[in-house]
Enzyme design. Structure first.
Site, PDB file in Angstrom:
ATOM      1  N   HIS A  82       9.510  -3.523   3.251  1.00  0.00           N
ATOM      2  CA  HIS A  82       9.173  -3.711   1.835  1.00  0.00           C
ATOM      3  C   HIS A  82      10.452  -3.938   1.022  1.00  0.00           C
ATOM      4  O   HIS A  82      10.484  -4.776   0.127  1.00  0.00           O
ATOM      5  CB  HIS A  82       8.476  -2.463   1.262  1.00  0.00           C
ATOM      6  CG  HIS A  82       7.174  -2.131   1.913  1.00  0.00           C
ATOM      7  ND1 HIS A  82       6.960  -0.959   2.593  1.00  0.00           N
ATOM      8  CD2 HIS A  82       6.004  -2.817   1.977  1.00  0.00           C
ATOM      9  CE1 HIS A  82       5.718  -0.927   3.041  1.00  0.00           C
ATOM     10  NE2 HIS A  82       5.115  -2.040   2.694  1.00  0.00           N
ATOM     11  N   SER A 123       6.767  -0.461  10.108  1.00  0.00           N
ATOM     12  CA  SER A 123       5.392  -0.401   9.612  1.00  0.00           C
ATOM     13  C   SER A 123       5.122   1.019   9.132  1.00  0.00           C
ATOM     14  O   SER A 123       5.627   1.985   9.718  1.00  0.00           O
ATOM     15  CB  SER A 123       4.439  -0.734  10.768  1.00  0.00           C
ATOM     16  OG  SER A 123       3.143  -0.270  10.482  1.00  0.00           O
ATOM     17  N   HIS A 136       9.045   1.084   3.313  1.00  0.00           N
ATOM     18  CA  HIS A 136      10.083   1.105   4.348  1.00  0.00           C
ATOM     19  C   HIS A 136      10.987  -0.115   4.151  1.00  0.00           C
ATOM     20  O   HIS A 136      10.801  -0.878   3.179  1.00  0.00           O
ATOM     21  CB  HIS A 136       9.459   1.137   5.750  1.00  0.00           C
ATOM     22  CG  HIS A 136       8.433   0.059   5.971  1.00  0.00           C
ATOM     23  ND1 HIS A 136       8.749  -1.275   6.052  1.00  0.00           N
ATOM     24  CD2 HIS A 136       7.087   0.128   6.108  1.00  0.00           C
ATOM     25  CE1 HIS A 136       7.657  -1.984   6.255  1.00  0.00           C
ATOM     26  NE2 HIS A 136       6.628  -1.155   6.282  1.00  0.00           N
ATOM     27  N   GLN A 182      -2.316 -12.210   7.722  1.00  0.00           N
ATOM     28  CA  GLN A 182      -2.465 -11.948   6.293  1.00  0.00           C
ATOM     29  C   GLN A 182      -1.763 -13.035   5.473  1.00  0.00           C
ATOM     30  O   GLN A 182      -2.284 -13.522   4.470  1.00  0.00           O
ATOM     31  CB  GLN A 182      -1.883 -10.571   5.973  1.00  0.00           C
ATOM     32  CG  GLN A 182      -1.797 -10.243   4.500  1.00  0.00           C
ATOM     33  CD  GLN A 182      -1.506  -8.776   4.259  1.00  0.00           C
ATOM     34  OE1 GLN A 182      -2.402  -7.947   4.370  1.00  0.00           O
ATOM     35  NE2 GLN A 182      -0.279  -8.427   3.912  1.00  0.00           N
ATOM     36  N   TYR A 188       4.153   3.865   0.830  1.00  0.00           N
ATOM     37  CA  TYR A 188       4.878   4.414   1.972  1.00  0.00           C
ATOM     38  C   TYR A 188       5.954   3.395   2.376  1.00  0.00           C
ATOM     39  O   TYR A 188       6.014   2.923   3.514  1.00  0.00           O
ATOM     40  CB  TYR A 188       3.924   4.734   3.144  1.00  0.00           C
ATOM     41  CG  TYR A 188       4.452   5.900   3.966  1.00  0.00           C
ATOM     42  CD1 TYR A 188       4.442   7.184   3.446  1.00  0.00           C
ATOM     43  CD2 TYR A 188       4.987   5.699   5.213  1.00  0.00           C
ATOM     44  CE1 TYR A 188       4.963   8.251   4.171  1.00  0.00           C
ATOM     45  CE2 TYR A 188       5.508   6.752   5.949  1.00  0.00           C
ATOM     46  CZ  TYR A 188       5.486   8.023   5.415  1.00  0.00           C
ATOM     47  OH  TYR A 188       6.005   9.068   6.132  1.00  0.00           O
ATOM     48  N   GLY A 192       5.459  -9.968   3.924  1.00  0.00           N
ATOM     49  CA  GLY A 192       6.197  -9.772   5.172  1.00  0.00           C
ATOM     50  C   GLY A 192       5.500 -10.482   6.326  1.00  0.00           C
ATOM     51  O   GLY A 192       4.269 -10.502   6.409  1.00  0.00           O
ATOM     52  N   MET A 216       0.854  -1.193   0.000  1.00  0.00           N
ATOM     53  CA  MET A 216       0.000   0.000   0.000  1.00  0.00           C
ATOM     54  C   MET A 216       0.890   1.245   0.000  1.00  0.00           C
ATOM     55  O   MET A 216       0.451   2.336   0.375  1.00  0.00           O
ATOM     56  CB  MET A 216      -0.927  -0.017   1.216  1.00  0.00           C
ATOM     57  CG  MET A 216      -1.863  -1.233   1.185  1.00  0.00           C
ATOM     58  SD  MET A 216      -3.418  -1.012   2.045  1.00  0.00           S
ATOM     59  CE  MET A 216      -2.864  -0.787   3.711  1.00  0.00           C
TER      60      MET A 216
HETATM   61  O1  PAF Z   1       0.063  -5.680   3.502  1.00  0.00           O
HETATM   62  C1  PAF Z   1      -0.417  -4.796   2.764  1.00  0.00           C
HETATM   63  O2  PAF Z   1       0.187  -3.771   2.508  1.00  0.00           O
HETATM   64  C2  PAF Z   1      -1.814  -4.996   2.169  1.00  0.00           C
HETATM   65  O3  PAF Z   1      -2.643  -5.651   3.065  1.00  0.00           O
HETATM   66  C3  PAF Z   1      -1.800  -5.707   0.808  1.00  0.00           C
HETATM   67  C4  PAF Z   1      -1.270  -7.122   0.902  1.00  0.00           C
HETATM   68  C5  PAF Z   1      -0.954  -4.912  -0.167  1.00  0.00           C
HETATM   69  C6  PAF Z   1      -3.223  -5.777   0.255  1.00  0.00           C
HETATM   70  O4  PAF Z   1      -3.776  -4.516   0.099  1.00  0.00           O
END
Ligand code: PAF
Length: 281
Positions: A37, A185, A34, A153, A32, A147, A30
């Site tokens: 990512h 985060s 860091h 998730q 931003y 991650g 999403m």
């Molecule tokens: O972890 C995230 O940033 C979001 O939940 C994802 C997997 C991109 C889905 O929108």
């Protein structure tokens, strides 16, 4: 680095790459960005011919009173970082592109959606599963990188991929932490400097839990008590949940006898932070 904004163009790019026998690694985000990512990007770059990063703040995974509107966004900085990592493609769709007005379908992954974070955030994982499915069908990667900070998730996405018979290699990578242990985060940005200091209690409590289990503690109630004690020493923290669960089913374990996930969500001020560790006894 190329920026693609439409599903059609993204699918055409991926099809061409596949026809030339190129592998595609995919990191859904999403934005931003860091270091968490970046660790996923680096891994994908190492393991694939092409790396695609998506940036899409997905409205359907936010509850009506959650932070969709104020979720941190920094397109310029994200592009700079992605360029530095030599990403091949950023997939940057609009909300209209992903959810046209006649859009109806959503994906539900059963009970694992409704425990842990799903209890406090009803509908959140339906939103996550749906957007990830749409992104996968658009990017058609060979490997997906996630991650482990978002442990639930990862379980939801792996379960969906298994249940829907996707031929997709899903890799989850360890949490990247700040020097004092706070899990990286995008939401850490919300913390005031005082709250930022308080936020170390999440990792401190998990570190202590690891010690306790290594010393022989197996009762989850005792573990919860210890975590609570460390977190609440920090007077402005509010516990959303502390859980000791099976790493695949997310079912609660009262006595620890195998690999387990210890996960927690804590409000520091108005900011809800999550963290976790897995321990294999
Ligand atoms: O972890 C995230 O940033 C979001 O939940 C994802 C997997 C991109 C889905 O929108």
């Amino acid at each position: 680095m190329k920026i693609i904004k439409t599903i059609k163009q993204m699918q055409a790019f991926s099809l061409k790459a596949k026809q030339s026998k190129k592998t595609i690694g995919f990191i859904p985000t999403m934005g931003y960005l860091h270091k968490g990512h970046l660790s996923l990007i680096k891994k994908s770059k190492k393991e694939n011919d092409i790396t695609v990063l998506s940036i899409f703040v997905n409205p359907t995974q936010f509850g009506p009173h959650e932070d969709f509107k104020k979720y941190p966004r920094d397109k310029k900085q994200d592009q700079l970082l992605a360029k530095k990592e030599e990403i091949h493609i950023i997939f940057y769709p609009s909300i209209k592109e992903m959810y046209p007005t006649d859009y109806l379908t959503s994906i539900s992954v059963g009970d694992i959606e409704n425990v842990l974070c799903g209890k406090t955030r009803p509908g959140h994982f339906k939103g996550v599963a749906t957007i990830v499915a749409k992104l996968i069908n658009t990017v058609t990667p060979s490997a997906l990188y996630l991650g482990e900070k978002d442990a639930q998730q990862v379980v939801v996405i792996k379960t969906m991929a298994k249940d829907l018979n996707w031929r997709l290699n899903i890799k989850s990578l360890p949490i990247i932490r700040e020097k004092d242990g706070l899990a990286m985060s995008s939401r850490n940005k919300y913390l005031s400097s005082d709250e930022r200091k308080q936020a170390v209690c999440l990792y401190q409590s998990l570190k202590n839990t690891r010690k306790l289990i290594r010393a022989g503690e197996r009762r989850s109630t005792k573990i919860y008590k210890q975590i609570k004690k460390i977190v609440l020493k920090n007077s402005r923290a509010r516990i959303d949940y502390i859980a000791c669960v099976d790493t695949k089913t997310l079912k609660e374990e009262k006595m620890i006898s195998k690999k387990i996930l210890i996960a927690l969500a804590i409000f520091i001020g108005k900011t809800r932070l999550i963290d976790n560790i897995t321990i294999d006894v």
